[in-house]
Write a protein that holds these residues in place. Structure first.
Motif, PDB file in Angstrom:
ATOM      1  N   PRO A  27      63.781 -35.698  31.676  1.00 54.07           N
ATOM      2  CA  PRO A  27      62.389 -36.259  31.285  1.00 54.07           C
ATOM      3  C   PRO A  27      61.412 -35.122  31.117  1.00 54.07           C
ATOM      4  CG  PRO A  27      63.316 -37.140  33.273  1.00 54.07           C
ATOM      5  CD  PRO A  27      64.218 -36.204  32.955  1.00 54.07           C
ATOM      6  N   MET A  30      61.880 -34.426  27.205  1.00 54.40           N
ATOM      7  CA  MET A  30      61.378 -35.734  26.527  1.00 54.40           C
ATOM      8  C   MET A  30      59.681 -35.710  26.772  1.00 54.40           C
ATOM      9  SD  MET A  30      62.804 -38.370  25.245  1.00 54.40           S
ATOM     10  CE  MET A  30      61.913 -38.441  23.856  1.00 54.40           C
ATOM     11  N   LEU A  31      59.151 -35.042  27.597  1.00 53.78           N
ATOM     12  CA  LEU A  31      57.761 -35.162  27.693  1.00 53.78           C
ATOM     13  C   LEU A  31      57.264 -34.080  26.524  1.00 53.78           C
ATOM     14  CD1 LEU A  31      54.971 -35.635  28.944  1.00 53.78           C
ATOM     15  CD2 LEU A  31      55.447 -33.728  30.688  1.00 53.78           C
ATOM     16  N   TYR A  34      57.847 -35.574  23.145  1.00 54.52           N
ATOM     17  CA  TYR A  34      56.997 -36.527  22.794  1.00 54.52           C
ATOM     18  C   TYR A  34      55.472 -35.745  22.395  1.00 54.52           C
ATOM     19  CZ  TYR A  34      58.984 -41.058  24.046  1.00 54.52           C
ATOM     20  OH  TYR A  34      59.796 -42.174  24.096  1.00 54.52           O
ATOM     21  N   ARG A  37      54.960 -34.235  18.366  1.00 53.13           N
ATOM     22  CA  ARG A  37      55.357 -35.244  17.432  1.00 53.13           C
ATOM     23  C   ARG A  37      54.036 -35.940  17.052  1.00 53.13           C
ATOM     24  NH1 ARG A  37      60.239 -39.026  19.119  1.00 53.13           N
ATOM     25  NH2 ARG A  37      60.806 -37.333  20.710  1.00 53.13           N
ATOM     26  N   ILE A  42      56.188 -41.915  17.439  1.00 57.91           N
ATOM     27  CA  ILE A  42      56.568 -42.391  18.776  1.00 57.91           C
ATOM     28  C   ILE A  42      56.486 -43.997  18.827  1.00 57.91           C
ATOM     29  CG2 ILE A  42      55.323 -42.573  20.919  1.00 57.91           C
ATOM     30  CD1 ILE A  42      54.087 -39.782  20.687  1.00 57.91           C
ATOM     31  N   ILE A  43      55.676 -44.295  17.967  1.00 53.68           N
ATOM     32  CA  ILE A  43      55.388 -45.836  18.044  1.00 53.68           C
ATOM     33  C   ILE A  43      56.177 -46.486  16.615  1.00 53.68           C
ATOM     34  CG2 ILE A  43      53.855 -47.859  18.175  1.00 53.68           C
ATOM     35  CD1 ILE A  43      51.671 -45.745  19.001  1.00 53.68           C
ATOM     36  N   THR A  44      57.670 -46.258  16.947  1.00 50.65           N
ATOM     37  CA  THR A  44      58.464 -46.765  15.633  1.00 50.65           C
ATOM     38  C   THR A  44      59.611 -47.203  16.413  1.00 50.65           C
ATOM     39  OG1 THR A  44      59.979 -45.854  14.238  1.00 50.65           O
ATOM     40  CG2 THR A  44      59.074 -44.272  15.621  1.00 50.65           C
ATOM     41  N   VAL A  45      60.352 -48.417  15.950  1.00 54.24           N
ATOM     42  CA  VAL A  45      61.616 -48.631  16.349  1.00 54.24           C
ATOM     43  C   VAL A  45      62.758 -47.894  16.520  1.00 54.24           C
ATOM     44  CG1 VAL A  45      61.252 -51.028  16.269  1.00 54.24           C
ATOM     45  CG2 VAL A  45      61.960 -49.839  14.407  1.00 54.24           C
ATOM     46  N   ALA A  47      62.667 -44.617  17.189  1.00 52.24           N
ATOM     47  CA  ALA A  47      62.327 -43.345  17.943  1.00 52.24           C
ATOM     48  C   ALA A  47      63.542 -42.464  18.238  1.00 52.24           C
ATOM     49  CB  ALA A  47      61.558 -43.562  19.401  1.00 52.24           C
ATOM     50  N   ARG A  48      63.308 -41.020  18.052  1.00 52.77           N
ATOM     51  CA  ARG A  48      64.470 -39.992  18.288  1.00 52.77           C
ATOM     52  C   ARG A  48      64.042 -39.367  19.575  1.00 52.77           C
ATOM     53  NH1 ARG A  48      66.724 -39.294  13.211  1.00 52.77           N
ATOM     54  NH2 ARG A  48      67.049 -41.241  12.231  1.00 52.77           N
ATOM     55  N   PHE A  49      65.236 -38.644  20.187  1.00 52.12           N
ATOM     56  CA  PHE A  49      65.014 -38.002  21.293  1.00 52.12           C
ATOM     57  C   PHE A  49      64.227 -36.571  20.986  1.00 52.12           C
ATOM     58  CE2 PHE A  49      65.982 -34.979  24.672  1.00 52.12           C
ATOM     59  CZ  PHE A  49      66.094 -35.526  25.561  1.00 52.12           C
ATOM     60  N   TRP A 246      49.514 -42.412  22.364  1.00 52.12           N
ATOM     61  CA  TRP A 246      50.629 -41.840  23.090  1.00 52.12           C
ATOM     62  C   TRP A 246      50.557 -40.337  22.776  1.00 52.12           C
ATOM     63  CZ3 TRP A 246      52.432 -43.775  27.328  1.00 52.12           C
ATOM     64  CH2 TRP A 246      52.426 -45.193  27.586  1.00 52.12           C
ATOM     65  N   MET A 250      50.549 -37.556  25.929  1.00 50.21           N
ATOM     66  CA  MET A 250      51.835 -36.834  26.119  1.00 50.21           C
ATOM     67  C   MET A 250      51.320 -35.286  25.894  1.00 50.21           C
ATOM     68  SD  MET A 250      54.195 -38.445  27.023  1.00 50.21           S
ATOM     69  CE  MET A 250      54.223 -40.187  27.503  1.00 50.21           C
TER      70      MET A 250
ATOM     71  N   LEU B 123      54.985 -41.318  31.089  1.00 57.51           N
ATOM     72  CA  LEU B 123      56.288 -40.649  30.616  1.00 57.51           C
ATOM     73  C   LEU B 123      57.533 -41.979  30.569  1.00 57.51           C
ATOM     74  CD1 LEU B 123      58.120 -38.513  28.984  1.00 57.51           C
ATOM     75  CD2 LEU B 123      58.735 -37.558  31.370  1.00 57.51           C
ATOM     76  N   GLU B 131      60.656 -51.867  22.700  1.00 54.50           N
ATOM     77  CA  GLU B 131      60.658 -51.548  21.179  1.00 54.50           C
ATOM     78  C   GLU B 131      60.754 -50.085  20.775  1.00 54.50           C
ATOM     79  OE1 GLU B 131      58.012 -54.116  18.676  1.00 54.50           O
ATOM     80  OE2 GLU B 131      57.450 -54.652  20.794  1.00 54.50           O
ATOM     81  N   TYR B 132      59.910 -49.130  21.469  1.00 53.23           N
ATOM     82  CA  TYR B 132      59.820 -48.057  20.986  1.00 53.23           C
ATOM     83  C   TYR B 132      60.382 -46.906  21.781  1.00 53.23           C
ATOM     84  CZ  TYR B 132      55.838 -50.466  19.044  1.00 53.23           C
ATOM     85  OH  TYR B 132      55.289 -51.529  18.267  1.00 53.23           O
ATOM     86  N   VAL B 134      62.806 -44.310  23.799  1.00 53.40           N
ATOM     87  CA  VAL B 134      64.063 -43.274  23.196  1.00 53.40           C
ATOM     88  C   VAL B 134      65.316 -43.863  24.113  1.00 53.40           C
ATOM     89  CG1 VAL B 134      64.982 -41.240  23.203  1.00 53.40           C
ATOM     90  CG2 VAL B 134      62.665 -41.425  22.505  1.00 53.40           C
ATOM     91  N   ALA B 137      66.863 -46.800  22.167  1.00 53.74           N
ATOM     92  CA  ALA B 137      67.312 -46.388  20.984  1.00 53.74           C
ATOM     93  C   ALA B 137      68.763 -45.571  20.977  1.00 53.74           C
ATOM     94  CB  ALA B 137      66.389 -45.360  20.361  1.00 53.74           C
ATOM     95  N   TRP B 168      63.641 -40.659  41.706  1.00 57.27           N
ATOM     96  CA  TRP B 168      63.635 -39.710  40.835  1.00 57.27           C
ATOM     97  C   TRP B 168      62.683 -38.848  41.239  1.00 57.27           C
ATOM     98  CZ3 TRP B 168      60.277 -37.279  37.205  1.00 57.27           C
ATOM     99  CH2 TRP B 168      61.030 -36.387  36.424  1.00 57.27           C
TER     100      TRP B 168
END
Lengths: 281, 292
Positions: A27, A30-31, A34, A37, A42-45, A47-49, A246, A250, B123, B131-132, B134, B137, B168
Motif C-alpha cells: 500500500p 502504491m501510494l 499513484y 503519475r 489513474i482514472i483509466t480501466v 491502471a498499472r501498478f 486523485w 495522492m 488509498l 473500474e480504475y 489496480v 487490473a 491492516w
C-alpha cells in the motif's frame, strides 16, 4: 531427514515473511506510485501498478491550485500548528499529572484512574456531539482553537494513562537526592524527571501529533470555512461531485504520510516500550 | 508549614492541570446524557429543549434500522478484532523466531500504524475501485476473475472489505505489543523445557501462552473498545453504503447529528454505544486491579 525438515521449516518461515512484508509494504508503494503519475494514468480501466510516465505534476498542482480560500500551504500550516501545540500541551499536562499520580496519594485516586481509562476508550463521537453543541452556544465554531482543544482533550487521557504506566517503573532515588540538595518538587520534575523521560516524551509527542494530523471526525464537524481547513479536509475538497482529482489527493497524502512514517521508524522502540510499560502489572 | 499541607499543595500542582482537562471530557459527557433526554432538534429552530424522558431511547429502541445497525456493528467488531488478534499473534510469533531479515519486517510494521487514517481510506478506495482500481487490473491480468470486482459498491463484500482495511491498519500495534510480551519470557524456561524434551506445541501451550496471556487479554479488551469507536475508515471508504450494508452505529450517530441535526436521537444512540465501552472498560479495570 532432520536436515530436510529444517530446510522446509526455514523456507516456510521465509515465505511467511515475504507475504507479510508485501502486505505491509504494497500500500505504501502504491501510494507513492499513484502520486507520481497523471490523472490520465489513474482514472483509466488499464491502471498499472507502476505508471508509464513518472511525473511530479501532481505535486506542482497541489502548490498552485486553490479552491476558494482553501489552499495547500494554508492547510498545511493550520494542521502543523494546531497539532504541534496540542501534542506539546497534552503531553506536558499528562506527564505532570501522571507523575503526580504515582508519587502522591490523594482521595478518589482509583475513581480518577478509572475515569482516565474510560475517557480514552469511549467513542469519540459521543464526546463530539455535546462538544459541538457547547461550542455552537459559545459561538466558537469554525475556529482552529476549538479544533486544537478537541485534540487536546482526546489526547490527554491516553497520554496520562501511558505516563502513569511509565512512572510506575521509575525509581525515585535520583529525585530524592535532588530534593535533599534543596530542589523544589516542580524543579525536580523539570530538571530531572523530564530529561530522563525524554525518549518516552518524544514518542508520545509524535503519537499525539498524529491524532489530529489524520483526523476527519472532529475537523469535519468543527471547521467550515476554506481558510480554516486542515489537511484531511483539504483532501476532501479535491473530491468533487463529478470529478475526483486523485493525483492531487495522492500527492497531498504522500506529503502527509512520509515524514510521519520516517519519524515512527526512529521512535518505534520508544513507543512500544512506553505502551508495554502501561500493560505491566 | 506543616508537612502534610505542603505535600497536599505539591500534589495539587501536579494533578490539577490534568484534572481540569479530564473535566472537559466529563462535562460534555454529562451534557450528552442530558441531550439524550431532551427534544434536541437543531432544525426545529426552537431554542428550548424540552425534557422528553426516555422518548429518544424508545424511538431508537423501536427502530428496526437501529437493530440492523447494531448487528452490523457487532459483526464488524467481532471479525475485525478476531483478525487483528490473530494476525497480530502470528506476526509476533514470526518475529520472535530466530532468522535473518526480521528487523526489516519489524520496521515495516510501522507503515500501517503511522499512515493517517484518511490517507488509508482514500488509498484503498482508489486501489479497490471496480473500474480504475489496480487491484482489479491485477486480478484480471492474472485471469483470477472474469470481470472487475466491485469491492466497495457490492453489499455482500463491502463489509468484509472494510473489516480487512481496518485489520491492516491496526494489527501491527497488536503484533508489536505481543512481541514485547514474548520477549519478556525468561529464556531459561525454554531451556529447561528443552532439557525435559518438550515438543514445540507443548512449549507453546505450557510456557508461551500462560506467560503472555495477561497482555493478550488486555490487548483484546483494548482492541474491542478501539474497534467499537472506529469511524473514519469506514465512513470515508463506504459512507455506510451500499444500501446501509456497512452502516455502523457510529456512522449513523454522525449522520443523525451533523446531517439531520437530530442531536437528541443521536445522543441516545451514542449513550447506548458508550455503555458497551463502559462495560468493557470496567472488565479491564477489574482485571488490572484484581490482586491489589
Amino acid at each position: 531427514m532432520m536436515k530436510l525438515f529444517d530446510i522446509v521449516k526455514k523456507s516456510a518461515l521465509y515465505v511467511l515473511l515475504l507475504v507479510a512484508a508485501l502486505v505491509l509494504l504494497v500500500p505504501l508503494v502504491m501510494l507513492l506510485s499513484y502520486a507520481l503519475r497523471d490523472n490520465s494514468e489513474i482514472i483509466t480501466v488499464d491502471a498499472r501498478f507502476f505508471p508509464n510516465n513518472w511525473t511530479l505534476s501532481a505535486f506542482f498542482n497541489v502548490f498552485k491550485r486553490s479552491v476558494g480560500e482553501a489552499n495547500f500551504i494554508g492547510s498545511f500550516f493550520n494542521s502543523l500548528w494546531i497539532n504541534t501545540l496540542s501534542a506539546i500541551f497534552s503531553t506536558y499536562v499528562a506527564a505532570l499529572g501522571g507523575y503526580g499520580f504515582i508519587r502522591y496519594n490523594f482521595a478518589g485516586k482509583k475513581l480518577f484512574f478509572f475515569f482516565i481509562f474510560f475517557s480514552q476508550v469511549m467513542p469519540w463521537i459521543v464526546l463530539l456531539i455535546p462538544y459541538y453543541s457547547i461550542m455552537a452556544g459559545l459561538k466558537m465554531l469554525d475556529n482552529l482553537f476549538t479544533v486544537m482543544f478537541s485534540y487536546i482533550i482526546i489526547c490527554v487521557p491516553v497520554n496520562a494513562w501511558l505516563f502513569i504506566g511509565f512512572f510506575k517503573e521509575q525509581t525515585p532515588s535520583l529525585e530524592e537526592a535532588a530534593k535533599i540538595d534543596g530542589c523544589s518538587p516542580i524543579g525536580v520534575f523539570h530538571r530531572i524527571v523530564m530529561p530522563l523521560a525524554m525518549p518516552a516524551l518524544s514518542a508520545l509527542l509524535l503519537f499525539s501529533f498524529i491524532v489530529g494530523w489524520g483526523d476527519f471526525l472532529f475537523s469535519s464537524v468543527l471547521v467550515s470555512s476554506g481558510r480554516n481547513l486542515t489537511l484531511p479536509l483539504l483532501l476532501q475538497t479535491y473530491k468533487g461531485m463529478y470529478f475526483v482529482d486523485w493525483a492531487m489527493i495522492m500527492a497531498v497524502s504522500v506529503i502527509m504520510t512520509v515524514p510521519i512514517v520516517v519519524l515512527f521508524l526512529f521512535l518505534q522502540k520508544q513507543l512500544v516500550n512506553l505502551m508495554t510499560g502501561s500493560l505491566k502489572e | 508549614m506543616k508537612k502534610t499541607t505542603r505535600r497536599g499543595i505539591e500534589a495539587t500542582l501536579f494533578i490539577l492541570p490534568l484534572l481540569t482537562l479530564v473535566l472537559f471530557v466529563a462535562i460534555p459527557l454529562v451534557q450528552a446524557v442530558i441531550m439524550s433526554f431532551s427534544d434536541y432538534d437543531m432544525l426545529s429552530g426552537s431554542r428550548e429543549h424540552a425534557f422528553v424522558g426516555l422518548d429518544n431511547y424508545q424511538t431508537v429502541w423501536e427502530k428496526a434500522r437501529f437493530w440492523k445497525m447494531a448487528a452490523i456493528t457487532g459483526w464488524y467488531t467481532l471479525w475485525s478484532v478476531f483478525g487483528k488478534m490473530l494476525l497480530g499473534l502470528i506476526v509476533a510469533l514470526l518475529l520472535n523466531a530466530k532468522f535473518r531479515g526480521k528487523g526489516i519486517l519489524r520496521s515495516l510494521l510501522v507503515i500501517p500504524w503511522a499512515m493517517p487514517g484518511i490517507v488509508v481510506a482514500f488509498l484503498f478506495t482508489l486501489f479497490l475501485d471496480s473500474e480504475y482500481g489496480v487491484m482489479n487490473a491485477l486480478l484480471l491480468a492474472l485471469k483470477l476473475v472474469p470481470e472487475g470486482v466491485p469491492f466497495i459498491s457490492r453489499a455482500d463484500i463491502a463489509l468484509p472489505v472494510v473489516i480487512l482495511i481496518g485489520v491492516w491498519k491496526n494489527f501491527p500495534f497488536v503484533a508489536l505489543m505481543l512481541l514485547a510480551a514474548l520477549q519478556n519470557i525468561p529464556k531459561e524456561l525454554y531451556e529447561a523445557a528443552d532439557v525435559d524434551g518438550a515438543k514445540p506445541l507443548q512449549k507453546f501451550f505450557r510456557i508461551t501462552w500462560p506467560m503472555t496471556f495477561s497482555v493478550w487479554f488486555i490487548m483484546l479488551i483494548l482492541q474491542l473498545v478501539g474497534t467499537i469507536k472506529e469511524f473514519d475508515l469506514v465512513y470515508l471508504v463506504t459512507g455506510g453504503g451500499p444500501a446501509l450494508a456497512t452502516n455502523l452505529v457510529g456512522l449513523d450517530i454522525y449522520d443523525q447529528s451533523f446531517r439531520f441535526f437530530k442531536l437528541g436521537i443521536a445522543s441516545a444512540e451514542g449513550i447506548l454505544l458508550m455503555l458497551l465501552s463502559l462495560i468493557l472498560a470496567f472488565i479491564y479495570y477489574r482485571y488490572e486491579f484484581r490482586k491489589r
